[in-house]
Design an enzyme around this catalytic site. Structure first.
Site, mmCIF file in Angstrom:
data_model
loop_
_atom_site.group_PDB
_atom_site.id
_atom_site.type_symbol
_atom_site.label_atom_id
_atom_site.label_comp_id
_atom_site.label_asym_id
_atom_site.label_seq_id
_atom_site.Cartn_x
_atom_site.Cartn_y
_atom_site.Cartn_z
ATOM 1 N N LEU A 57 0.809 -1.212 0.000
ATOM 2 C CA LEU A 57 0.000 0.000 0.000
ATOM 3 C C LEU A 57 0.844 1.266 0.000
ATOM 4 C CD1 LEU A 57 -2.799 -0.987 2.552
ATOM 5 C CD2 LEU A 57 -2.865 -1.111 0.051
ATOM 6 N N HIS A 122 -0.520 0.775 23.889
ATOM 7 C CA HIS A 122 -0.999 -0.593 23.976
ATOM 8 C C HIS A 122 -2.120 -0.657 25.015
ATOM 9 C CE1 HIS A 122 1.533 -2.735 21.196
ATOM 10 N NE2 HIS A 122 2.615 -2.149 21.686
ATOM 11 N N ASP A 123 -2.690 -1.840 25.144
ATOM 12 C CA ASP A 123 -3.854 -2.040 26.012
ATOM 13 C C ASP A 123 -3.699 -1.347 27.370
ATOM 14 O OD1 ASP A 123 -6.329 -4.210 26.531
ATOM 15 O OD2 ASP A 123 -5.148 -3.785 28.313
ATOM 16 N N ILE A 124 -2.562 -1.530 28.011
ATOM 17 C CA ILE A 124 -2.377 -0.978 29.360
ATOM 18 C C ILE A 124 -2.462 0.547 29.343
ATOM 19 C CG2 ILE A 124 0.157 -0.872 29.242
ATOM 20 C CD1 ILE A 124 0.166 -1.808 32.185
ATOM 21 N N ASN A 125 -2.000 1.176 28.254
ATOM 22 C CA ASN A 125 -2.077 2.626 28.137
ATOM 23 C C ASN A 125 -3.504 3.102 27.944
ATOM 24 O OD1 ASN A 125 0.641 1.848 26.144
ATOM 25 N ND2 ASN A 125 0.939 2.949 28.062
ATOM 26 N N ASP A 152 -7.982 -3.932 24.347
ATOM 27 C CA ASP A 152 -7.864 -4.447 22.983
ATOM 28 C C ASP A 152 -9.163 -5.061 22.481
ATOM 29 O OD1 ASP A 152 -5.259 -3.666 22.704
ATOM 30 O OD2 ASP A 152 -4.386 -5.646 22.954
#
Length: 382
Positions: A57, A122-125, A152
Site C-alpha cells: 500500500l 498498547h492495552d495498558i495505556n 484491545d
C-alpha cells in the site's frame, strides 16, 4: 448466516482489528485480510475464515488497487493511528467519494482526534487513560492490567464490531455508509459505565482492592484449595451468602455481619483457612448445583472438559485439532458457522481475490512483476 453477503476488507494489524474481522467472518461476512508483501505471517493470530491478499500500500499502484477494491465492498477495517491512511491517499473522504455506501471503520487506541491520536500505545495505556486501570489491583499494590482483554478486545474489537453492525443497519434505511471512529480508550471507558453510575451509591468509596467487587469482600474473591487450585466466590446476596456459609461448614451466629467492612480482612483469612482444607474437586462436589455462587477457577486445560461447557458445545476444534471458544452469542435461526480450515498464508488468495474483483490476468501478472502484489499459492508436498 446473519452477515451473509457482507464484503469486508481488513487491513492487517495486531489483535484488536483481527478479532473484529474474525467475529464478522464467524457470522458469515466475506473477509479479506490485506497483508504486507514479505510479512512472515499473521501477527494477529485471529484469521479464522479469512482470505489473504498481499499488496504494498505504500506504493501508488498498491493504493490504487485498494481504492478499486473499496469501490466494491461494504466495510473497510483499518487499525492505524490518525493520519496514516490519509498519507496513503486512502482516507475516508477519497474512498467514500468513490463508494458512498462504504462503511469505513477506524479502530485505534486513542481515536482520530486529540493530542494522543498520533502516538503509539498498547492495552495498558488505553486502560490507564480511560480511568479503569486505577480501579484494578489488590489493596496496597500497584494497579495491574487484566491481560489485554479489556482495552484491545472489549473496548476495541467488540465496540468496533458493534459500530459496524449499527452502520450496516442504518445503511439499509439511508443507503449511505459512514465513518466509525472506534477509540479503545473510549470503548473501555464506555464498558465502565456501571462504575461511573455507581459512584454516587458508595460502591467504590474505599481504596482500590478494598471494595465489595474488587477483591475486598470475603464473599467476592478467590481462595486457594488444598491441591493448589482455586475457587471463585461471588455470594453477594444474603440468600446466596447463607448457602456459602453452610457449604463452608461455618455457623452464622459465630460470624460478624456480612456487610461489616471492618471485619472483612479477618473474614477473608478465616474463609481462606477453610478452603485450604479441601481440594478443588471436593469443593465442587459441595457447591455444584447450589446457589452459593461458588465455582472452580478452571485452567485452559480444564475448561473444555467441564460438563457445562461440554453440554453447550462452548469450545470447538479446527481440522488440526486446535481448540478455541465457539462464537457468541448463539442465534437461533442464523447461528455462526466458524471455519474449521487452517489460517491463510500471507498472499495465499491474492490472485483469487483480484480475479473476483474484476482484475484481468494481464493486470495481475503486471502487478506481480512490479512487486505491487505477492502471490503465495499452496504447493502440495509430494
Amino acid at each position: 448466516m446473519a452477515l451473509q453477503g457482507v464484503r469486508v476488507l481488513e487491513l492487517a494489524g495486531l489483535a484488536p482489528g483481527p478479532f473484529c474481522g474474525m467475529v464478522l467472518a464467524d457470522f458469515g461476512a466475506q473477509v479479506v485480510r490485506v497483508d504486507r508483501p514479505g510479512a512472515r505471517g499473521d501477527l494477529g493470530l485471529l484469521a479464522r475464515g479469512k482470505r489473504s491478499l498481499a499488496v504494498d500500500l505504500k506504493r501508488p499502484e498498491g493504493a490504487s488497487l485498494l481504492r478499486r477494491l473499496c469501490s466494491q465492498v461494504d466495510v473497510l477495517l483499518e487499525p492505524f493511528r490518525h493520519g496514516v491512511m490519509e498519507k496513503l491517499q486512502l482516507g475516508p473522504e477519497i474512498l467514500q467519494r468513490e463508494n458512498p455506501k462504504l462503511i469505513y471503520a477506524r479502530l485505534s487506541g486513542f481515536g482520530q482526534s486529540g493530542r494522543f491520536s498520533r502516538v503509539a500505545g498498547h492495552d495498558i495505556n488505553y486502560l490507564a487513560l480511560s480511568g479503569v486501570l486505577s480501579k484494578i489491583g489488590r489493596s496496597g499494590e500497584n494497579p495491574y492490567a487484566p491481560l489485554n482483554l479489556l482495552g484491545d478486545f472489549g473496548g476495541g474489537s467488540l465496540i468496533c464490531t458493534l459500530g459496524i453492525l449499527m452502520a450496516l443497519y442504518q445503511r439499509t434505511r439511508s443507503g449511505k455508509g459512514q465513518v466509525i471512529d472506534a477509540s479503545m480508550v473510549e470503548g473501555t471507558a464506555y464498558l465502565s459505565s456501571f462504575l461511573w453510575k455507581s459512584l454516587q451509591i458508595g460502591l467504590w468509596e474505599q481504596p482500590r482492592g478494598q471494595n465489595m467487587l474488587d477483591g475486598g469482600a470475603p464473599f467476592y474473591t478467590t481462595y486457594r484449595t488444598a491441591d493448589g487450585g482455586f475457587m471463585a466466590v461471588g455470594a453477594i446476596e444474603p440468600k446466596f451468602y447463607k448457602l456459602l456459609i453452610k457449604g463452608l461448614g461455618l455457623k452464622p451466629d459465630e460470624l460478624p455481619n456480612q456487610m461489616s467492612m471492618s471485619d472483612w480482612p479477618e473474614m477473608k483469612k478465616r474463609f481462606a483457612d477453610v478452603f485450604a482444607k479441601k481440594t478443588k474437586e471436593e469443593w465442587c462436589r459441595i457447591f455444584d448445583g447450589t446457589d452459593a455462587c461458588v465455582t472452580p477457577v478452571l485452567t485452559f486445560e480444564e475448561v473444555t472438559q467441564h460438563d457445562h461447557n461440554k453440554e453447550r458445545g462452548s469450545f470447538i476444534r479446527d481440522k488440526d485439532q486446535g481448540v478455541s471458544p465457539r462464537p457468541a452469542p448463539l442465534l437461533s435461526d442464523t447461528p455462526a458457522l466458524p471455519s474449521s480450515q487452517r489460517d491463510p498464508f500471507v498472499g495465499e488468495h491474492t490472485e483469487e481475490v483480484l480475479q473476483e474483483f474484476g482484475f484481468s490476468q494481464v493486470e495481475i501478472n503486471q502487478l506481480t512483476s512490479d512487486k505491487i502484489i505477492e502471490i503465495n499459492k499452496v504447493r502440495a508436498n509430494l
